[in-house]
Design a protein around this motif. Structure first.
Motif, PDB file in Angstrom:
ATOM      1  N   LYS A  76     -17.444   9.827  -9.220  1.00 31.63           N
ATOM      2  CA  LYS A  76     -18.757   9.194  -9.393  1.00 31.63           C
ATOM      3  C   LYS A  76     -19.629   9.998 -10.349  1.00 31.63           C
ATOM      4  O   LYS A  76     -20.358   9.445 -11.168  1.00 31.63           O
ATOM      5  N   ARG A  77     -19.551  11.336 -10.247  1.00 30.52           N
ATOM      6  CA  ARG A  77     -20.319  12.193 -11.145  1.00 30.52           C
ATOM      7  C   ARG A  77     -19.888  12.004 -12.593  1.00 30.52           C
ATOM      8  O   ARG A  77     -20.716  11.958 -13.499  1.00 30.52           O
ATOM      9  N   GLN A  78     -18.578  11.871 -12.826  1.00 35.62           N
ATOM     10  CA  GLN A  78     -18.083  11.653 -14.183  1.00 35.62           C
ATOM     11  C   GLN A  78     -18.602  10.335 -14.747  1.00 35.62           C
ATOM     12  O   GLN A  78     -19.018  10.268 -15.912  1.00 35.62           O
ATOM     13  N   ILE A  79     -18.613   9.300 -13.919  1.00 37.81           N
ATOM     14  CA  ILE A  79     -19.133   8.004 -14.355  1.00 37.81           C
ATOM     15  C   ILE A  79     -20.622   8.110 -14.663  1.00 37.81           C
ATOM     16  O   ILE A  79     -21.107   7.573 -15.670  1.00 37.81           O
ATOM     17  N   ASP A  80     -21.359   8.831 -13.806  1.00 41.83           N
ATOM     18  CA  ASP A  80     -22.798   8.996 -14.021  1.00 41.83           C
ATOM     19  C   ASP A  80     -23.094   9.758 -15.300  1.00 41.83           C
ATOM     20  O   ASP A  80     -24.064   9.458 -15.999  1.00 41.83           O
ATOM     21  N   VAL A  81     -22.274  10.752 -15.630  1.00 41.13           N
ATOM     22  CA  VAL A  81     -22.492  11.522 -16.860  1.00 41.13           C
ATOM     23  C   VAL A  81     -22.348  10.625 -18.070  1.00 41.13           C
ATOM     24  O   VAL A  81     -23.149  10.694 -19.019  1.00 41.13           O
ATOM     25  N   VAL A  82     -21.354   9.760 -18.066  1.00 44.24           N
ATOM     26  CA  VAL A  82     -21.152   8.838 -19.187  1.00 44.24           C
ATOM     27  C   VAL A  82     -22.340   7.895 -19.307  1.00 44.24           C
ATOM     28  O   VAL A  82     -22.857   7.641 -20.412  1.00 44.24           O
ATOM     29  N   LYS A  83     -22.823   7.387 -18.171  1.00 38.99           N
ATOM     30  CA  LYS A  83     -23.979   6.493 -18.193  1.00 38.99           C
ATOM     31  C   LYS A  83     -25.220   7.204 -18.715  1.00 38.99           C
ATOM     32  O   LYS A  83     -25.987   6.651 -19.512  1.00 38.99           O
ATOM     33  N   VAL A  84     -25.438   8.449 -18.271  1.00 36.25           N
ATOM     34  CA  VAL A  84     -26.602   9.223 -18.728  1.00 36.25           C
ATOM     35  C   VAL A  84     -26.520   9.449 -20.233  1.00 36.25           C
ATOM     36  O   VAL A  84     -27.516   9.320 -20.947  1.00 36.25           O
ATOM     37  N   ALA A  85     -25.341   9.771 -20.737  1.00 34.00           N
ATOM     38  CA  ALA A  85     -25.177  10.007 -22.175  1.00 34.00           C
ATOM     39  C   ALA A  85     -25.464   8.729 -22.968  1.00 34.00           C
ATOM     40  O   ALA A  85     -26.139   8.771 -24.006  1.00 34.00           O
ATOM     41  N   ASN A  86     -24.987   7.586 -22.475  1.00 31.92           N
ATOM     42  CA  ASN A  86     -25.242   6.316 -23.165  1.00 31.92           C
ATOM     43  C   ASN A  86     -26.725   5.965 -23.159  1.00 31.92           C
ATOM     44  O   ASN A  86     -27.285   5.545 -24.184  1.00 31.92           O
ATOM     45  N   LEU A  87     -27.370   6.135 -22.014  1.00 27.94           N
ATOM     46  CA  LEU A  87     -28.794   5.800 -21.923  1.00 27.94           C
ATOM     47  C   LEU A  87     -29.654   6.785 -22.708  1.00 27.94           C
ATOM     48  O   LEU A  87     -30.704   6.409 -23.248  1.00 27.94           O
ATOM     49  N   ALA A  88     -29.216   8.053 -22.783  1.00 30.08           N
ATOM     50  CA  ALA A  88     -29.964   9.025 -23.579  1.00 30.08           C
ATOM     51  C   ALA A  88     -29.864   8.676 -25.054  1.00 30.08           C
ATOM     52  O   ALA A  88     -30.818   8.878 -25.812  1.00 30.08           O
ATOM     53  N   GLY A  89     -28.723   8.146 -25.457  1.00 29.90           N
ATOM     54  CA  GLY A  89     -28.562   7.699 -26.847  1.00 29.90           C
ATOM     55  C   GLY A  89     -29.478   6.535 -27.180  1.00 29.90           C
ATOM     56  O   GLY A  89     -29.858   6.348 -28.334  1.00 29.90           O
TER      57      GLY A  89
END
Length: 130
Positions: A76-89
């Motif tokens: 779940k943490r790995q999925i959240d990191v990807v989401k955070v990176a996309n939203l930060a972009g």
């Protein structure tokens, strides 16, 4: 009313035997192994039960449930990191991300700090008069 079984104070010989077995466990290097089933650790567990320090000498193995929970949380943490990176972009702030992902703001900030993701921030200060 049931009587509570009182632990009897060990004799000097029993205490010395327990210390000898503790020293053997330390010498074997099993001090951080909670579920060790070797002969030395088993002898220590039986001695501790005999003296009343433990309720059972059986060394229980950890259940697979905790390992499975740890793996799920990591995924779940790995999925959240990807989401955070996309939203930060996309230029979202941590507050906007937390609203969108249904996670706390501090969790998002922790992930961003750990994986060195730069988050957008709102400009603070006074608004211009005109």
């Amino acid at each position: 009313m049931s009587k509570v079984k009182k632990r009897v104070r060990p004799t000097k010989e029993q205490a010395q035997e327990l210390n000898r077995r503790l020293d053997a466990v330390v010498k074997a290097g099993h001090i951080n192994d909670l579920y060790c089933d070797c002969e030395v650790c088993r002898a220590l567990a039986e001695q501790a039960e005999l003296m009343g320090y433990r309720t059972d000498s059986i060394i229980k193995q950890p259940s697979d449930k905790w390992e499975r929970r740890r793996r799920e949380a990591k995924r779940k943490r790995q999925i959240d990191v990807v989401k955070v990176a996309n939203l930060a972009g996309q230029g979202l702030t941590s507050a906007e991300m937390s609203e969108k992902m249904h996670r706390s703001k501090s969790y998002i900030n922790k992930l961003a700090k750990k994986f060195e993701i730069t988050l957008a921030t709102k400009k603070r200060g006074r608004k211009p008069c005109h």
